[in-house]
Design an enzyme around this catalytic site. Structure first.
Site, PDB file in Angstrom:
ATOM      1  N   GLU A 451       1.608  13.525 -59.632  1.00 36.48           N
ATOM      2  CA  GLU A 451       2.847  13.950 -58.802  1.00 36.48           C
ATOM      3  C   GLU A 451       2.391  14.959 -57.767  1.00 36.48           C
ATOM      4  O   GLU A 451       2.785  14.923 -56.692  1.00 36.48           O
ATOM      5  CB  GLU A 451       4.031  14.286 -59.391  1.00 36.48           C
ATOM      6  CG  GLU A 451       4.681  13.081 -60.009  1.00 36.48           C
ATOM      7  CD  GLU A 451       3.950  12.791 -61.546  1.00 36.48           C
ATOM      8  OE1 GLU A 451       4.652  11.582 -62.255  1.00 36.48           O
ATOM      9  OE2 GLU A 451       3.242  13.360 -61.778  1.00 36.48           O
ATOM     10  N   GLN A 473       8.472   8.616 -58.740  1.00 37.55           N
ATOM     11  CA  GLN A 473       9.256   7.514 -59.479  1.00 37.55           C
ATOM     12  C   GLN A 473      10.475   7.829 -60.075  1.00 37.55           C
ATOM     13  O   GLN A 473      11.425   6.837 -59.863  1.00 37.55           O
ATOM     14  CB  GLN A 473       8.067   6.883 -60.506  1.00 37.55           C
ATOM     15  CG  GLN A 473       8.374   5.491 -61.039  1.00 37.55           C
ATOM     16  CD  GLN A 473       7.237   4.772 -61.676  1.00 37.55           C
ATOM     17  OE1 GLN A 473       7.229   5.391 -62.727  1.00 37.55           O
ATOM     18  NE2 GLN A 473       6.819   3.920 -61.221  1.00 37.55           N
ATOM     19  N   PHE A 474      10.692   8.811 -60.722  1.00 41.47           N
ATOM     20  CA  PHE A 474      11.875   9.313 -61.362  1.00 41.47           C
ATOM     21  C   PHE A 474      12.071  10.841 -60.826  1.00 41.47           C
ATOM     22  O   PHE A 474      11.065  11.712 -61.152  1.00 41.47           O
ATOM     23  CB  PHE A 474      11.888   9.017 -62.669  1.00 41.47           C
ATOM     24  CG  PHE A 474      12.272   7.568 -63.184  1.00 41.47           C
ATOM     25  CD1 PHE A 474      13.493   7.022 -63.100  1.00 41.47           C
ATOM     26  CD2 PHE A 474      10.938   6.860 -63.343  1.00 41.47           C
ATOM     27  CE1 PHE A 474      13.555   5.755 -63.439  1.00 41.47           C
ATOM     28  CE2 PHE A 474      11.012   5.481 -63.585  1.00 41.47           C
ATOM     29  CZ  PHE A 474      12.467   4.868 -63.837  1.00 41.47           C
ATOM     30  N   ALA A 475      13.236  11.174 -60.633  1.00 46.08           N
ATOM     31  CA  ALA A 475      13.359  12.694 -60.474  1.00 46.08           C
ATOM     32  C   ALA A 475      13.088  13.596 -61.603  1.00 46.08           C
ATOM     33  O   ALA A 475      12.608  14.727 -61.335  1.00 46.08           O
ATOM     34  CB  ALA A 475      15.098  12.940 -60.390  1.00 46.08           C
ATOM     35  N   ASP A 476      13.077  13.111 -62.974  1.00 42.40           N
ATOM     36  CA  ASP A 476      12.598  13.892 -63.843  1.00 42.40           C
ATOM     37  C   ASP A 476      11.352  14.142 -63.991  1.00 42.40           C
ATOM     38  O   ASP A 476      10.689  14.966 -64.805  1.00 42.40           O
ATOM     39  CB  ASP A 476      12.894  13.131 -65.278  1.00 42.40           C
ATOM     40  CG  ASP A 476      14.271  12.459 -65.260  1.00 42.40           C
ATOM     41  OD1 ASP A 476      15.338  13.281 -66.131  1.00 42.40           O
ATOM     42  OD2 ASP A 476      14.794  11.622 -64.786  1.00 42.40           O
ATOM     43  N   ILE A 478       9.336  14.997 -61.329  1.00 41.94           N
ATOM     44  CA  ILE A 478       8.837  15.737 -59.919  1.00 41.94           C
ATOM     45  C   ILE A 478       8.123  17.340 -60.496  1.00 41.94           C
ATOM     46  O   ILE A 478       7.699  17.739 -59.574  1.00 41.94           O
ATOM     47  CB  ILE A 478       9.980  16.080 -59.128  1.00 41.94           C
ATOM     48  CG1 ILE A 478       9.484  16.351 -57.831  1.00 41.94           C
ATOM     49  CG2 ILE A 478      10.964  17.177 -59.525  1.00 41.94           C
ATOM     50  CD1 ILE A 478      10.770  16.254 -56.448  1.00 41.94           C
ATOM     51  N   PRO A 480       5.716  18.302 -62.122  1.00 39.39           N
ATOM     52  CA  PRO A 480       4.265  18.722 -61.680  1.00 39.39           C
ATOM     53  C   PRO A 480       4.008  18.956 -60.006  1.00 39.39           C
ATOM     54  O   PRO A 480       3.026  19.498 -59.977  1.00 39.39           O
ATOM     55  CB  PRO A 480       3.616  17.646 -62.260  1.00 39.39           C
ATOM     56  CG  PRO A 480       4.335  16.847 -63.314  1.00 39.39           C
ATOM     57  CD  PRO A 480       5.673  17.301 -62.919  1.00 39.39           C
ATOM     58  N   HIS A 520      14.740   9.835 -67.590  1.00 37.10           N
ATOM     59  CA  HIS A 520      15.096   8.808 -66.651  1.00 37.10           C
ATOM     60  C   HIS A 520      16.458   9.107 -65.800  1.00 37.10           C
ATOM     61  O   HIS A 520      17.020   8.035 -65.190  1.00 37.10           O
ATOM     62  CB  HIS A 520      14.985   7.273 -66.774  1.00 37.10           C
ATOM     63  CG  HIS A 520      13.466   6.900 -67.147  1.00 37.10           C
ATOM     64  ND1 HIS A 520      13.043   7.308 -68.705  1.00 37.10           N
ATOM     65  CD2 HIS A 520      12.511   6.697 -66.601  1.00 37.10           C
ATOM     66  CE1 HIS A 520      11.501   7.052 -68.660  1.00 37.10           C
ATOM     67  NE2 HIS A 520      11.317   6.545 -67.386  1.00 37.10           N
TER      68      HIS A 520
END
Length: 730
Positions: A451, A473-476, A478, A480, A520
């Site tokens: 990321e 891909q998923f907000a969770d 982000i 890194p 997710h």
């Protein structure tokens, strides 16, 4: 080739590492080898000698004048001058460079005056890089005759990803046949050499995980970049033995396809010859190169961490001082001592005169402190057809797909990349379906699971003129990427006085959608909204998605587009209104403009029997469902953009109704919603008929997997209705 210019690309890894270890150990132990000296032009040697003395004189003067010079922290190149000047002399004005904080000698070699560097040291108004906003030797420059140097942060090693992003953009433009824009006034417009990127970095920073991400992408795509690793065996007070299991040359053996060289960084001839080989390798488009340069550290780590506090190896490092070594080399080449003395005297006089001028230069005007937070927006008004004749209703996910399709078709400089967005899949939500097949793998492609590179590379891409669209891909996932988002993207426009805004569209699927679980389903907007210098957009329906997507792409600043997964397909009960008539191609909505999603009945409003819900994303749909219990009594203001927020619209709506509910999907404690409620309370206090109510998720660290537990944690239409009933009755 000098014995310090050891190279290989094909020998087995174990053999390479063994050979590299031996070469590294020899770099200081045997500098005066009998290897044939490279043939260097006398004028180049004289220039190197004068500039080495210039850099050394600057370091000496800063120490003498430390009462003034050390007001702001700084580091100098002392000991690294040879390899830095060699690199500078090989760079062309069509190249790109990412120096690090010890590279002031490199900047002199590129043509910067000591006076200009001193203006930054003293945080003066005419500092050509930042106007007094950032540290010494943190350049950012677009100037004819000098390579483009984008914003450089102080986060150690973080320049590797933006630098690799620059190389990625060059690679993309060349493959697509797109001309790279060059600075106006180019001194040699007919230059034929292929552009490259130089990423300069300290050996201690090579242990950063983000450096590995950069190297991975450089090798995967065979990008035109030289990584110059300056190794002085220190990372502040930690030695190489404490910090790393191997040096950078050995580490690079783990990246097949990364050409490696090792040079004596304290010897100008070895450095110039090795770097010339590296540059030729990259300019002939044979892939990336890492050059490991062993250098002595003769000065302090920085002005704030002094060498005498912890070092006992200064005598050994002093023996490798590049200045007397070059002096001896020039005498052997037939230069006269008197001529060399004159060069040194001239350099010292220039430095002292420039210091006096820099000290007398004006400080920044305090009134300009807020200038350049953002570059001016490209879209300032709604334009195009929102509901064209004959249009059909579209899902949000399709509106997003069509918006990106339109962009890729219209703007050849646009790329789209991230995890799983390329190839057959086209995104785990099919939000990029078939785009890779339509536009090719060079424009729409998958990345490794990294990321930080996905986000940070956009800074380099934008500096070259590419327009990246990327996806987390998923907000969770982000987190890194936050280092790059904060240190590289968000600060670039402000710290470069507007020279390098980062035009990047970062798409982030967000929110809970029924059983997505703890990794997710998260909401992250409050964290993002603490980052100044980025814009945050959060559409609630298909039409807004399409209009905001295009405006976000056209915006010259970093924009994070939060896209609720539960609204993509309108499968979550109560989200049918997320489907709207699809706007025409080219439709745009300006960022920072809220919209009334549902108006209150005028009669109810005159009677004072209404309330306002301020919300966004899924909150719009919860509020609509809840308002059915209060016909005509509820106005819903959809913020659409969270930063910049349309507080004028919030203010006006609050004054109309006097009762306000701020609704969010996030946990409330210390959230954006709480902050907004406080702001409304403070600025609209006299117009309020009740305290500002807020409703959000439970204050828990994650969304539970079980759908019943999830339901208990999150807001719902029923919970909103209960809160509205209390507010209206207040």
């Amino acid at each position: 080739m000098s014995e310090y210019a050891v190279s290989d690309t094909a020998t087995p890894a174990s053999t390479r590492v063994t050979a590299a270890a031996a070469a590294a150990a020899a770099a200081f132990a045997a500098p005066a080898s009998g290897a044939p000296a490279p043939v260097l032009d006398n004028e180049l040697l004289k220039r190197a000698y004068r500039l080495m003395h210039t850099a050394a004189a600057m370091a000496t003067l800063y120490e003498e004048e430390k009462a003034v010079a050390s007001r702001y922290v700084h580091a100098t190149a002392r000991g690294h001058e040879a390899v830095q000047l060699a690199a500078a002399f090989l760079l062309l004005e069509t190249d790109y460079a990412a120096p690090y904080y010890r590279d002031d000698a490199m900047l002199l070699g590129l043509g910067l005056r000591p006076y200009e560097l001193m203006l930054q040291l003293l945080a003066k108004a005419d500092d050509p890089f930042s106007g007094g906003r950032t540290y010494y030797s943190h350049p950012s420059l677009r100037r004819a005759g000098i390579p483009v140097i984008p914003h450089q942060s102080s986060a150690t090693g973080m320049q590797a990803i933006p630098a690799t992003g620059m190389a990625h953009a060059i690679h993309y433009f060349e493959k697509q046949g797109i001309r790279i824009e060059v600075p106006q006034g180019l001194n040699n417009p007919g230059v034929e050499a292929s552009p490259l990127v130089l990423c300069s970095i300290g050996d201690g920073a090579m242990t950063e995980g983000e450096v590995s991400e950069a190297l991975q992408m450089a090798v995967l795509h065979q990008l035109p970049i030289v990584y110059l690793v300056q190794d002085n065996d220190w990372g502040i007070s930690a030695t190489g033995r404490e910090m790393r299991a191997m040096n950078a040359f050995e580490f690079a053996a783990g990246f097949p396809g990364l050409h490696r060289l090792q040079v004596d960084g304290a010897d100008f001839g070895s450095s110039y010859q090795g770097l010339a080989e590296a540059f030729a390798h990259v300019r002939s488009r044979r892939g990336p190169v890492l050059v490991h340069a062993k250098c002595p550290l003769l000065g302090h780590h920085t002005s704030g961490v002094r060498r005498e506090w912890y070092r006992n190896d200064l005598a050994a490092h002093q023996e490798q001082d590049p200045l007397p070594r070059l002096h001896a080399r020039l005498l052997q080449a037939g230069f006269f001592e008197a001529d060399l003395t004159a060069l040194a005297t001239d350099a010292q006089a220039t430095v002292r005169a420039d210091w006096q001028a820099a000290v007398a230069a004006p400080n920044p005007d305090p009134a300009t402190f807020a200038d350049h937070e953002f570059a001016p927006a490209a879209v300032t008004a709604e334009a195009g057809e929102r509901s064209p004749a004959g249009a059909e209703k579209a899902l949000m996910v399709d509106a997003a797909l069509h918006a990106v399709d339109d962009i890729l078709r219209e703007f050849p400089e646009a790329l789209f990349y991230g995890q799983d967005v390329g190839g057959e899949l086209g995104g785990v939500f099919r939000e990029a379906a078939l785009l890779a097949k339509k536009y090719g793998d060079a424009r729409v492609f998958n990345t490794p699971i990294q990321e930080a590179y996905i986000v940070g590379s956009t800074a380099g891409m934008a500096a070259v003129g590419a327009r990246p669209i990327v996806e987390i891909q998923f907000a969770d996932y982000i987190w890194p990427a936050l280092n790059q988002l904060v240190e590289e993207l968000s600060k670039s426009c402000y710290l470069t006085m507007g020279k390098f805004p980062v035009s990047a569209l970062i798409r982030v699927p967000i929110g809970a959608y029924g059983g997505g679980g703890p990794y997710h389903s998260g909401s992250i907007e409050s964290t993002l909204l603490t980052i100044r210098g980025i814009k945050v957009v959060y559409p609630s329906n298909a039409a807004d998605m399409k209009g905001l997507m295009r405006a976000a792409f056209l915006d010259p600043n970093p924009v994070v587009m939060l896209e609720h997964k539960g609204l993509y397909w309108s499968k979550v009960p109560g989200t049918e209104d997320a489907k709207t008539m699809e706007p025409a191609t080219g439709y745009v909505i300006p960022l920072g403009k809220a919209a009334v999603s549902q108006a209150a009945d005028p009669d109810k409003l005159r009677q004072g029997d209404t309330a306002l819900v301020v919300t966004y994303g899924m909150g719009v749909h919860w509020a609509k469902a809840a308002s059915r219990d209060f016909p005509g009594q509820v106005e819903i203001l959809d913020l659409r953009t969270l930063n910049p927020i349309d507080f004028e619209a919030v203010n006006e709506a609050t004054r109309r109704h006097g009762k306000v509910l701020v609704l969010t999907e996030e946990p409330l404690l210390n959230s954006f919603a709480e902050s907004l409620a406080g702001r409304i309370q403070r600025q609209c206090f006299q117009e309020l008929d009740a305290p500002v109510f807020i409703l959000g998720a439970a204050n828990l660290p994650a969304i539970a997997l079980n759908v019943e537990l999830e339901r208990q944690m999150l807001p719902s239409a029923a919970k909103v209705a209960a809160t509205l009933g209390e507010l209206l009755a207040y």
